[in-house]
Design a protein around this motif. Structure first.
Motif, PDB file in Angstrom:
ATOM      1  N   ALA A 243       0.828  -1.212   0.000  1.00 43.98           N
ATOM      2  CA  ALA A 243       0.000   0.000   0.000  1.00 43.98           C
ATOM      3  C   ALA A 243       0.863   1.263   0.000  1.00 43.98           C
ATOM      4  N   ILE A 244       1.980   1.221   0.729  1.00 48.31           N
ATOM      5  CA  ILE A 244       2.895   2.367   0.724  1.00 48.31           C
ATOM      6  C   ILE A 244       3.449   2.587  -0.690  1.00 48.31           C
ATOM      7  N   LEU A 245       3.836   1.505  -1.350  1.00 45.82           N
ATOM      8  CA  LEU A 245       4.388   1.608  -2.706  1.00 45.82           C
ATOM      9  C   LEU A 245       3.320   2.083  -3.693  1.00 45.82           C
ATOM     10  N   ALA A 246       2.078   1.620  -3.491  1.00 46.68           N
ATOM     11  CA  ALA A 246       0.987   2.081  -4.369  1.00 46.68           C
ATOM     12  C   ALA A 246       0.731   3.569  -4.168  1.00 46.68           C
ATOM     13  N   ALA A 247       0.780   4.026  -2.922  1.00 45.81           N
ATOM     14  CA  ALA A 247       0.594   5.456  -2.648  1.00 45.81           C
ATOM     15  C   ALA A 247       1.676   6.282  -3.329  1.00 45.81           C
ATOM     16  N   ALA A 248       2.906   5.762  -3.308  1.00 46.92           N
ATOM     17  CA  ALA A 248       4.002   6.457  -3.983  1.00 46.92           C
ATOM     18  C   ALA A 248       3.786   6.481  -5.494  1.00 46.92           C
ATOM     19  N   ALA A 249       3.211   5.389  -6.018  1.00 46.05           N
ATOM     20  CA  ALA A 249       3.020   5.282  -7.469  1.00 46.05           C
ATOM     21  C   ALA A 249       1.985   6.257  -8.002  1.00 46.05           C
ATOM     22  N   VAL A 250       0.949   6.563  -7.216  1.00 41.21           N
ATOM     23  CA  VAL A 250      -0.144   7.386  -7.742  1.00 41.21           C
ATOM     24  C   VAL A 250       0.035   8.873  -7.437  1.00 41.21           C
ATOM     25  N   THR A 251       1.144   9.230  -6.781  1.00 41.13           N
ATOM     26  CA  THR A 251       1.430  10.632  -6.463  1.00 41.13           C
ATOM     27  C   THR A 251       2.787  11.004  -7.041  1.00 41.13           C
ATOM     28  N   GLU A 252       3.130  12.282  -6.941  1.00 42.72           N
ATOM     29  CA  GLU A 252       4.515  12.677  -7.189  1.00 42.72           C
ATOM     30  C   GLU A 252       5.287  12.322  -5.918  1.00 42.72           C
ATOM     31  N   SER A 253       6.306  11.489  -6.059  1.00 36.90           N
ATOM     32  CA  SER A 253       6.912  10.955  -4.841  1.00 36.90           C
ATOM     33  C   SER A 253       8.399  10.727  -5.013  1.00 36.90           C
ATOM     34  N   ASP A 254       9.048  10.634  -3.881  1.00 38.14           N
ATOM     35  CA  ASP A 254      10.438  10.192  -3.801  1.00 38.14           C
ATOM     36  C   ASP A 254      10.554   9.436  -2.474  1.00 38.14           C
ATOM     37  N   ILE A 255      10.293   8.136  -2.537  1.00 35.66           N
ATOM     38  CA  ILE A 255      10.159   7.322  -1.327  1.00 35.66           C
ATOM     39  C   ILE A 255      11.080   6.109  -1.409  1.00 35.66           C
ATOM     40  N   ARG A 256      11.739   5.824  -0.299  1.00 30.17           N
ATOM     41  CA  ARG A 256      12.542   4.605  -0.171  1.00 30.17           C
ATOM     42  C   ARG A 256      11.966   3.754   0.962  1.00 30.17           C
ATOM     43  N   VAL A 257      11.717   2.474   0.656  1.00 23.29           N
ATOM     44  CA  VAL A 257      11.272   1.523   1.675  1.00 23.29           C
ATOM     45  C   VAL A 257      12.373   0.476   1.843  1.00 23.29           C
TER      46      VAL A 257
END
Length: 431
Positions: A243-257
């Motif tokens: 879900a965190i990765l999906a949230a990053a995918a549908v927004t402008e993001s720069d996220i590392r898990v």
């Protein structure tokens, strides 16, 4: 608790993935089934993992826990006689322990969640146990369930795999401890084979020998085995991270898990490949998934049986993809905490998504322009539904209000805290 999810165009930051719920459950169980002292490092903390802790203690395991690990003194083949076990809302814990309870004289699994776990069927496991000299009292296959055990016997056993692989896993944990050798044949179409692979992996680590056919439909299990006391390290959790990765995918993001192993046997590792196929900019190296989302996704077709607990999050991402996506081979989603096809899609429609269902398929007609939102929706007491609907709310024009959002604690108590740390506009209201 209500979660008011507001439109959030950008997310950024770094997270440590939660520890895997599936591996935590399995490691704690095999540690309890050993007669020595085992140590489980970095166990998951959630309502489900709390349920397995509580139940193995009730059955006689001794646990000592600190911030890093749990030390477990197991009970082996001789659990303490108990009258009742409360697994909360944890279906896997119930099913795994139904077989272990066969070593007790009589155990009743109580029903505290009549509108969730209480609705789920367990007939296929009951039928298998009845082949093994175990009498089972039940309510048309549902809780409360009473196991009349004491003298379970091995031999030739058949179990259906068409509803859930958890029935098979349950038997694989229990049969090595029987006096007799066992031969288990799976009938029907075995769901979630990758999860059976996790069970076999953990059993091998615990010193248990099982011969499995390549298609995982036939198993030979020598009896009179003993679980070895070992040390186990729990890896990061892909289902929660989906879900965190999906949230990053549908927004402008720069996220590392972090802590997401590239070679993990978790089926939900496939969500990384699903997002790549949707043209989401991401890399996966050194156990870090790095998403630099631009909110632009491409539709695709995916076999959901490979990543069962990640399907809802990927459907949420597909809501905003260009084109029509199809998630097939997902009928087993109907037999989870809720009907994760009909119930989930009904809520997506309220939010403005264009979705269709078949008996074993979810079809998503993507809306790259976004959905309207602005409604209050019912998450059906289901943690995966809550997380997936949150993803949709972040990209909606008017946000979403999710009822009973506290049920996310079943697997991911820190979910909203983690999203807020990444910049998500989420307001939590206690009721």
């Amino acid at each position: 608790m209500k979660a008011i999810v507001k439109p959030t165009p950008k997310l950024s930051g770094e997270l440590q993935a939660l520890s895997s719920k599936n591996y935590t459950t399995r490691y704690l169980l095999v540690a309890a089934l050993a007669e020595g002292t085992s140590t489980v490092y970095y166990p998951a903390h959630s309502e489900d993992s709390d349920a397995i802790r509580r139940c193995i203690q009730d059955l006689g395991a001794v646990l000592e826990e600190d911030d890093e690990k749990i030390v477990i003194q197991g009970f082996g083949r001789h659990p303490k006689p108990v009258k009742e076990l409360n697994v909360g809302n944890a279906g896997a814990v119930l099913r795994f322990l139904m077989s272990i309870a066969a070593f007790c004289p009589e155990v009743t699994f109580v029903n505290q969640y009549p509108d969730s776990l209480g609705k789920r069927p367990h007939d296929d496991l009951i039928t298998a146990l009845e082949q093994m000299n175990v009498k089972v009292g039940h309510q048309e296959g549902r809780l409360p369930i009473t196991i009349h055990g004491g003298q379970p016997k091995g031999g030739k056993i058949t179990v259906s795999g068409s509803i859930s692989s958890q029935y098979l896993s349950s038997l694989l944990f229990m049969t090595p401890l029987l006096e007799e050798d066992s031969e288990i044949t799976v009938t029907g179409d075995l769901k979630s084979k990758v999860v059976v692979g996790q069970t076999l992996e953990v059993l091998a680590q615990a010193g248990i020998r099982i011969e499995a056919s390549d298609d995982l439909m036939h198993f030979v299990v020598p009896g009179r085995q003993q679980y070895a006391a070992r040390e186990y390290i729990v890896q990061g959790d892909y289902p929660g991270s989906a879900a965190i990765l999906a949230a990053a995918a549908v927004t402008e993001s720069d996220i590392r898990v972090h802590r997401l192993l590239e070679e993990s046997k978790q089926g939900e590792r496939a969500v990384v490949d699903v997002l790549k196929a949707m043209d989401v900019p991401l890399t996966h190296a050194d156990s870090i998934v790095h998403v630099q989302g631009n909110g632009k996704l491409k539709a695709g077709e995916f076999d959901g049986d490979e990543f069962t607990d990640g399907v809802l999050a990927m459907v949420a991402a597909a809501v905003f993809a260009e084109g029509t996506s199809r998630f097939y081979n997902v009928e087993n989603l109907r037999y989870k905490e809720c009907d994760r096809i009909t119930d989930y899609l009904n809520e997506l429609r309220k939010a403005g998504a264009q979705v269709e269902e078949r008996q074993s398929e979810i079809i998503v007609h993507g809306r790259p322009e976004g959905v309207e939102g602005g409604v209050e929706i019912n998450a059906h007491f289901d943690h995966r539904v809550i997380m997936a609907l949150t993803v949709v709310g972040l990209r909606s024009k008017q946000g979403l209000t999710i009822q009973d959002a506290h049920h996310v604690a079943k697997s991911y108590p820190q979910y909203f805290d983690h999203l807020q740390a990444l910049g998500a506009q989420v307001e939590l209201i206690e009721e």
